[in-house]
Motif scaffolding. Structure first.
Motif, PDB file in Angstrom:
ATOM      1  N   THR A 142       9.363  -4.011  -9.444  1.00 56.77           N
ATOM      2  CA  THR A 142      10.166  -2.954  -8.820  1.00 56.77           C
ATOM      3  C   THR A 142      10.814  -2.089  -9.913  1.00 56.77           C
ATOM      4  OG1 THR A 142      11.966  -4.551  -8.586  1.00 56.77           O
ATOM      5  CG2 THR A 142      10.607  -4.160  -6.651  1.00 56.77           C
ATOM      6  N   LYS A 145       9.235   1.195 -10.153  1.00 55.52           N
ATOM      7  CA  LYS A 145       9.390   2.084  -9.003  1.00 55.52           C
ATOM      8  C   LYS A 145      10.661   2.904  -9.116  1.00 55.52           C
ATOM      9  CE  LYS A 145       7.400   1.436  -5.571  1.00 55.52           C
ATOM     10  NZ  LYS A 145       6.182   2.050  -5.019  1.00 55.52           N
ATOM     11  N   GLU A 231       5.465  -4.124  -2.227  1.00 48.40           N
ATOM     12  CA  GLU A 231       6.712  -4.502  -2.888  1.00 48.40           C
ATOM     13  C   GLU A 231       7.161  -5.796  -2.255  1.00 48.40           C
ATOM     14  OE1 GLU A 231       9.778  -1.562  -2.583  1.00 48.40           O
ATOM     15  OE2 GLU A 231       8.453   0.033  -3.289  1.00 48.40           O
TER      16      GLU A 231
END
Ligand SMILES: NC(=O)c1ccc[n+]([C@@H]2O[C@H](COP(=O)([O-])OP(=O)(O)OC[C@H]3O[C@@H](n4cnc5c(N)ncnc54)[C@H](OP(=O)(O)O)[C@@H]3O)[C@@H](O)[C@H]2O)c1
Length: 237
Positions: A142, A145, A231
């Motif tokens: 993550t 991201k 995710e």
């Protein structure tokens, strides 16, 4: 979730998430080649896979080194008779924001997390394209991201990995090759102590087996279907 007859190569499989992916793949019926730099660790994982009655081969090497990658990829293809699933899991981590991270750490992270994935993918891809079928999993984060203060190099490398994965996807999907990005939030990769799991799994980071299960799920979909990106977050970290 059945991988009978499939042959997989998992990078960074000596410990942590990669080890669990390799073991879970073997339990699902795949033969698995494992790689990382620490020979002792990957040999132990190969033995654990053997205990599950699957074939396994360990190839030690550094994925940022082109010669090592060629030797690992060719060795795995020859030993297993081909590779159906490549899991690009190995990565380097370096703490530090833009002003703190050293240039050496920056280079090491990029060399492992981007150059290494690029080299390994290029070495395995032609055989998949020729077969007209294959699955490439990129274990990202993550942190790839959204920016993460204090993790400049790592976060930048994982954003780069996303660009590499998406570009690759458009190059290969019409040849039957799937590219799947799995982005976990923080994972506690320490071996599970008996009784250490928090009550009901609340207030805890992810565990390696949660990510392994996600990778297995994505890899076992029928070839016509592809999870492009997933995710996985700790519910209540
Ligand atoms: N743990 C987390 O919180 C977390 C969260 C999100 C995403 N991820 C991602 O999940 C993946 C696995 O993480 P992890 O926590 O399981 O890592 P880990 O426990 O540190 O294990 C990393 C593995 O990669 C190998 N490796 C590292 N550098 C290498 C190199 N240059 N060449 C070959 N192998 C190399 C290591 O073995 P050697 O050192 O022996 O080479 C080891 O087997 C990574 O892509 C990571 O970015 C982790």
């Amino acid at each position: 979730m059945d991988l009978s007859g499939k042959r997989a190569l998992v990078t960074g499989a000596g410990r942590g998430i990669g080890r669990l992916v390799a073991l879970r793949f073997a339990e699902a019926g795949a033969d698995v080649a494992v790689t990382a730099r620490t020979e002792k660790e990957i040999e132990a994982v190969a033995r654990e896979i053997g205990d599950r009655d699957r074939k396994s081969f360990a190839f030690a090497g550094d994925i940022s080194n082109q010669d090592d990658v060629s030797r690992i990829a060719n060795g795995a293809i020859e030993a297993l008779g081909g590779i159906d699933i490549l899991v690009n899991n190995a990565a380097a981590i370096a703490r530090g924001g833009v002003l703190d991270v050293t240039v050496e750490e920056w280079d090491r992270v990029m060399a492992t997390n981007l150059r290494g994935v690029f080299l390994m993918t290029r070495s395995i891809l032609p055989a998949m394209m020729e077969k007209g079928e294959g699955t490439i999993v990129m274990v990202s984060s993550t942190a790839g991201k959204r920016g993460d203060p204090g993790w400049a190099a790592y976060s930048a490398s994982k954003f780069g990995l996303m660009g590499l994965a998406h570009s690759l996807l458009y190059e290969v999907r019409r040849k039957g090759v799937r590219v799947i990005v799995v982005s976990p939030s923080a994972v506690d990769t320490r071996p599970m102590e008996p009784g250490s799991a928090p009550e009901g799994g609340r207030g805890a980071p992810l565990r390696a087996e949660d990510v392994a299960e996600t990778v297995l799920h994505a890899a076992t979909l029928p070839p016509r279907a592809m999870i492009r990106e997933v995710e996985i977050w700790a519910t209540n970290p």
